[in-house]
Motif scaffolding. Structure first.
Motif, PDB file in Angstrom:
ATOM      1  N   LEU A  32       5.926   2.016  -7.360  1.00  0.00           N
ATOM      2  CA  LEU A  32       6.243   0.926  -8.279  1.00  0.00           C
ATOM      3  C   LEU A  32       5.435   1.054  -9.570  1.00  0.00           C
ATOM      4  O   LEU A  32       5.974   0.881 -10.671  1.00  0.00           O
ATOM      5  CB  LEU A  32       5.966  -0.419  -7.607  1.00  0.00           C
ATOM      6  CG  LEU A  32       6.216  -1.677  -8.453  1.00  0.00           C
ATOM      7  CD1 LEU A  32       7.681  -1.758  -8.866  1.00  0.00           C
ATOM      8  CD2 LEU A  32       5.801  -2.928  -7.681  1.00  0.00           C
ATOM      9  N   LEU A  33       4.149   1.380  -9.434  1.00  0.00           N
ATOM     10  CA  LEU A  33       3.297   1.540 -10.607  1.00  0.00           C
ATOM     11  C   LEU A  33       3.766   2.719 -11.465  1.00  0.00           C
ATOM     12  O   LEU A  33       3.762   2.641 -12.699  1.00  0.00           O
ATOM     13  CB  LEU A  33       1.845   1.750 -10.177  1.00  0.00           C
ATOM     14  CG  LEU A  33       1.125   0.542  -9.582  1.00  0.00           C
ATOM     15  CD1 LEU A  33      -0.280   0.925  -9.166  1.00  0.00           C
ATOM     16  CD2 LEU A  33       1.088  -0.616 -10.560  1.00  0.00           C
ATOM     17  N   VAL A  68      -3.676  -6.387  -4.330  1.00  0.00           N
ATOM     18  CA  VAL A  68      -4.168  -5.539  -5.420  1.00  0.00           C
ATOM     19  C   VAL A  68      -5.314  -4.661  -4.938  1.00  0.00           C
ATOM     20  O   VAL A  68      -5.372  -3.465  -5.256  1.00  0.00           O
ATOM     21  CB  VAL A  68      -4.613  -6.408  -6.619  1.00  0.00           C
ATOM     22  CG1 VAL A  68      -5.353  -5.552  -7.642  1.00  0.00           C
ATOM     23  CG2 VAL A  68      -3.413  -7.075  -7.268  1.00  0.00           C
ATOM     24  N   SER A  69      -6.229  -5.227  -4.159  1.00  0.00           N
ATOM     25  CA  SER A  69      -7.367  -4.446  -3.654  1.00  0.00           C
ATOM     26  C   SER A  69      -6.896  -3.293  -2.785  1.00  0.00           C
ATOM     27  O   SER A  69      -7.396  -2.169  -2.892  1.00  0.00           O
ATOM     28  CB  SER A  69      -8.310  -5.350  -2.852  1.00  0.00           C
ATOM     29  OG  SER A  69      -8.897  -6.313  -3.677  1.00  0.00           O
ATOM     30  N   MET A  70      -5.917  -3.557  -1.915  1.00  0.00           N
ATOM     31  CA  MET A  70      -5.409  -2.502  -1.036  1.00  0.00           C
ATOM     32  C   MET A  70      -4.748  -1.402  -1.861  1.00  0.00           C
ATOM     33  O   MET A  70      -4.922  -0.205  -1.578  1.00  0.00           O
ATOM     34  CB  MET A  70      -4.396  -3.102  -0.055  1.00  0.00           C
ATOM     35  CG  MET A  70      -4.045  -2.181   1.096  1.00  0.00           C
ATOM     36  SD  MET A  70      -5.465  -1.904   2.167  1.00  0.00           S
ATOM     37  CE  MET A  70      -4.659  -1.053   3.529  1.00  0.00           C
ATOM     38  N   MET A  71      -4.001  -1.780  -2.885  1.00  0.00           N
ATOM     39  CA  MET A  71      -3.350  -0.785  -3.741  1.00  0.00           C
ATOM     40  C   MET A  71      -4.391   0.047  -4.483  1.00  0.00           C
ATOM     41  O   MET A  71      -4.229   1.266  -4.653  1.00  0.00           O
ATOM     42  CB  MET A  71      -2.412  -1.477  -4.726  1.00  0.00           C
ATOM     43  CG  MET A  71      -1.172  -2.077  -4.076  1.00  0.00           C
ATOM     44  SD  MET A  71      -0.129  -2.999  -5.242  1.00  0.00           S
ATOM     45  CE  MET A  71       0.380  -1.684  -6.341  1.00  0.00           C
ATOM     46  N   VAL A 130       2.194   2.181 -15.137  1.00  0.00           N
ATOM     47  CA  VAL A 130       0.909   1.470 -15.107  1.00  0.00           C
ATOM     48  C   VAL A 130      -0.135   2.406 -14.499  1.00  0.00           C
ATOM     49  O   VAL A 130       0.086   2.981 -13.433  1.00  0.00           O
ATOM     50  CB  VAL A 130       1.007   0.177 -14.275  1.00  0.00           C
ATOM     51  CG1 VAL A 130      -0.355  -0.508 -14.173  1.00  0.00           C
ATOM     52  CG2 VAL A 130       2.028  -0.768 -14.893  1.00  0.00           C
ATOM     53  N   SER A 131      -1.274   2.557 -15.172  1.00  0.00           N
ATOM     54  CA  SER A 131      -2.313   3.472 -14.715  1.00  0.00           C
ATOM     55  C   SER A 131      -3.255   2.788 -13.728  1.00  0.00           C
ATOM     56  O   SER A 131      -3.290   1.556 -13.633  1.00  0.00           O
ATOM     57  CB  SER A 131      -3.121   4.000 -15.903  1.00  0.00           C
ATOM     58  OG  SER A 131      -3.830   2.932 -16.523  1.00  0.00           O
ATOM     59  N   ALA A 182       0.829  -1.206   0.000  1.00  0.00           N
ATOM     60  CA  ALA A 182       0.000   0.000   0.000  1.00  0.00           C
ATOM     61  C   ALA A 182       0.860   1.252   0.000  1.00  0.00           C
ATOM     62  O   ALA A 182       0.537   2.246  -0.658  1.00  0.00           O
ATOM     63  CB  ALA A 182      -0.925  -0.007   1.222  1.00  0.00           C
ATOM     64  N   VAL A 183       1.984   1.212   0.721  1.00  0.00           N
ATOM     65  CA  VAL A 183       2.854   2.379   0.840  1.00  0.00           C
ATOM     66  C   VAL A 183       3.725   2.564  -0.398  1.00  0.00           C
ATOM     67  O   VAL A 183       3.850   3.671  -0.938  1.00  0.00           O
ATOM     68  CB  VAL A 183       3.737   2.276   2.100  1.00  0.00           C
ATOM     69  CG1 VAL A 183       4.765   3.395   2.134  1.00  0.00           C
ATOM     70  CG2 VAL A 183       2.877   2.301   3.354  1.00  0.00           C
TER      71      VAL A 183
END
Length: 208
Positions: free
Chosen positions: A69-70, A129-132, A75-76, A63-64
């Motif tokens: 990284l994205l 993925v959900s948290m991100m 990555v959108s 999450a942090v």
């Protein structure tokens, strides 16, 4: 400072329900019992605590640092939502059909509290993925961060309670009850996954 500025009840419920059906506390009961069958009561309690702490640390870490990284990978958010939705849909299908992989009890020789309980069973790709996505979709304010974190903490407490009292829960629900809860979780997760994919498609169309 107003409570509404630091806590969003609607966001909290969304985070809690999403992570709850993904991490599936009732569904971890039979797996936890199988992997810790050779442990005593104190060891089993310590394993439950360690597994939850490991899962919490892994998810918070993504999450942090996940946004950086994205950004590095270009990555959108819509792409992340779409891929996350597809991934959650696959997990939901496994829950609905009973084909979800069960970690092998032969892994007892290692620290099962960390692997496979902490990750990937609890802190799996779906939860990460959900948290991100929640973090990416927030306004970046302290209130949203606190709300999202509290939602994760609440789910982790449910996970610890489920594993701590696994014997009692398993006796109350029975095999059929545990299976029923898993199927309901799969149905809810499928709905969440479809909504994530729909939001992703809408965002791509609007950006075009």
């Amino acid at each position: 400072m107003n409570l509404a500025d630091v806590f969003d009840p609607q966001l909290f419920v969304t985070v809690f329900v999403t992570l709850f059906v993904i991490m599936d506390p009732p569904g971890t009961v039979p797996i936890f019992l199988a992997l810790t069958s050779a442990m005593g009561a104190k060891q089993r309690k310590a394993a439950a605590r360690t597994a939850v702490l490991v899962a919490f640390g892994v998810i918070v870490g993504f999450a942090v640092f996940g946004q950086k990284l994205l950004a590095y990978l270009h990555v959108s958010l819509p792409a992340l939502q779409g891929s996350g939705g597809l991934l959650l849909l696959l997990v939901a299908m496994e829950l609905l059909t009973g084909k979800a992989e069960t970690p092998s009890p032969s892994a007892r020789g290692a620290n099962v509290a960390m692997v496979p309980l902490g990750t990937p069973l609890l802190a799996g790709p779906g939860a990460i993925v959900s948290m991100m996505v929640f973090v990416q979709g927030s306004d970046g304010g302290a209130g949203d961060w606190i709300t999202i974190l509290l939602g994760l903490v609440a789910v982790c407490l449910c996970l610890f309670a489920a594993m701590r009292f696994a014997n009692v829960i398993h006796r109350v629900l029975g095999e059929s009850g545990t299976t029923l809860v898993t199927r309901i979780a799969g149905l809810l997760l499928a709905a969440i996954a479809v909504q994530m994919i729909a939001n992703s498609v809408t965002a791509f169309v609007q950006a075009a």
